[in-house]
Enzyme design. Structure first.
Site: not given
Length: 439
Positions: A328-329
């Site tokens: 994530e990210c």
């Protein structure tokens, strides 16, 4: 049905001092022997760690945009064994998205209304006196359905300044719950995503103890406790997110730490085994793990260290041959081909995806995201609609892999950050909050 009495600390805008008030109040209540349940209204993965440090109890997000009623109820049930709830708002009290013309959707005011928690408005009175009452009165009257406890006046310059500000509040019929004198040492260190992480603060416990002492001296703590109310809400117990695997190797260090607390709590309660490891220490994930999960964080501050973490990167590549990995990210960036830092230095990442991101060419990305999966993501089948939040400053230079999802903002407008999928590896720029089919 059960009633969960509490208060919500909010403000007219960001930067008014509500976080230091929140931390000081959590510690003050805890020192008085109360079992305090902290919450954060809205999408924030940094503040909950500060809340836990302040009162010793895990903090959870409540989000009326990203969470369905069942998940919202399940998370609010964390307060069942507490004496009082204290929630911290995001941005200004009524700030939210305008989905389908609904003003303030996802706002702190919605959380307060849903839970029946009176709002304590932290008002920065620097540069004004009686005029601050007009602001407070406007917030109190803007939505009469929002319970309102009163105000804490912050950054007051002198006894005369306090007297004038109090006169204005009295004339407007706004209750003053405390007045905090101006102090330059009450600001928590920040960086581009907001506060630094709790684990990075050089002496967090001493700082919070100082905030608590300051509040006890200048705020009516008993009045705040007595102001706590709550409406009866449904008791949720089974709607926390299910784990995407039985054994999950979770990256956790100063570069990778942004995961919403309710996600991890749901995994643990369902019996998943979570084994943390540190990419910054060049640790390999648990070789017996069914899934490797790389949360967001600040990999851009540690590009050279991650590029040199040969053991970590080799283990990721071996794992990806037979089992899934999701990022994530910041974790997504680390799975890519390269990350370019703010000085323009190229750092080689794991290379499991073709993503190349740059902080030399900064671009601000902020907002809720709704993603309909085109490919499977660990724990979710293709076609599943997910809700999350995106917040970063990186620019995509290359994204050659198949898109993971069709992604839109809160108003349904498409965004180009679709995430990526290649083999057993997936990545997203948004941080997952909930799945609509499980909300």
């Amino acid at each position: 049905m059960t009633e969960r009495p509490g208060i919500l600390i909010s403000a007219p805008s960001s930067g008014t001092g509500k976080t230091t008030v929140m931390l000081g109040l959590l510690r003050a209540f805890a020192e008085d022997g109360l079992r305090v349940q902290p919450f954060k209204s809205g999408p924030d993965y940094i503040d909950p760690a500060f809340h836990q440090a302040a009162c010793g109890r895990a903090s959870f997000n409540l989000d009326t945009w990203a969470m369905g009623p069942a998940l919202f109820a399940a998370i609010s049930a964390e307060a069942n064994s507490a004496d009082i709830c204290v929630a911290e708002g995001s941005m200004g009290l009524y700030d939210g998205v305008a989905t389908q013309g609904q003003i303030g959707f996802g706002s702190s005011a919605e959380t307060a209304q849903a839970m029946g928690w009176p709002v304590v408005l932290v008002v920065d009175v620097s540069g004004q006196a009686q005029s601050a009452a007009a602001t407070a009165l406007g917030f109190q009257a803007y939505n009469p359905d929002i319970p309102f406890a009163g105000v804490i006046l912050n950054r007051c310059a002198s006894p005369r300044h306090e007297r004038l500000a109090r006169l204005g509040m009295e004339a407007a019929g706004v209750r003053v719950l405390g007045v905090l004198p101006r102090r330059g040492d009450l600001t928590l260190p920040e960086r581009h995503l907001g506060l630094i992480q709790a684990i990075e603060h050089p002496d967090l416990d001493a700082a919070i103890a100082g905030y608590a002492a300051f509040l006890k001296e200048h705020v009516d703590i008993a009045a705040l406790r007595n102001a706590a109310q709550g409406r009866e809400t449904a008791v949720g117990a089974t709607a926390l997110p299910h784990p995407p695997a039985q054994r999950i190797a979770l990256a956790q260090d100063a570069a990778f730490s942004f995961t919403y607390p309710h996600i991890l709590e749901g995994w643990r309660r369902a019996g998943a085994e979570i084994t943390p490891f540190s990419p910054l220490a060049d640790e390999a994930p648990d070789p017996s793990a069914d899934l490797v999960w790389l949360p967001g964080g600040y990999p851009e501050l540690h590009g050279a260290t991650l590029a040199a973490a040969a053991r970590f990167k080799t283990a990721l590549r071996t794992h990806a041959e037979t089992r899934p990995i999701h990022g994530e990210c910041g974790g997504y960036m680390a799975l890519g081909a390269a990350l370019i830092d703010k000085d323009g230095v190229w750092h080689e990442m794991a290379g499991l995806l073709g993503l190349v991101t740059s902080y030399e060419k900064r671009k601000f990305h902020l907002g809720y995201r709704r993603a309909v999966l085109r490919a499977g993501l660990p724990g979710h089948e293709p076609g599943t609609a997910l809700r999350g939040h995106e917040f970063h400053y990186s620019t995509i230079l290359e994204q050659p892999d198949a898109p993971l999802a069709e992604v839109a903002d809160a108003d349904g407008n498409p965004v180009p950050e679709t995430g990526s999928a290649r083999g057993m590896v997936t990545g997203t720029f948004f941080h997952l909050i909930s799945a609509e089919d499980a909300a």
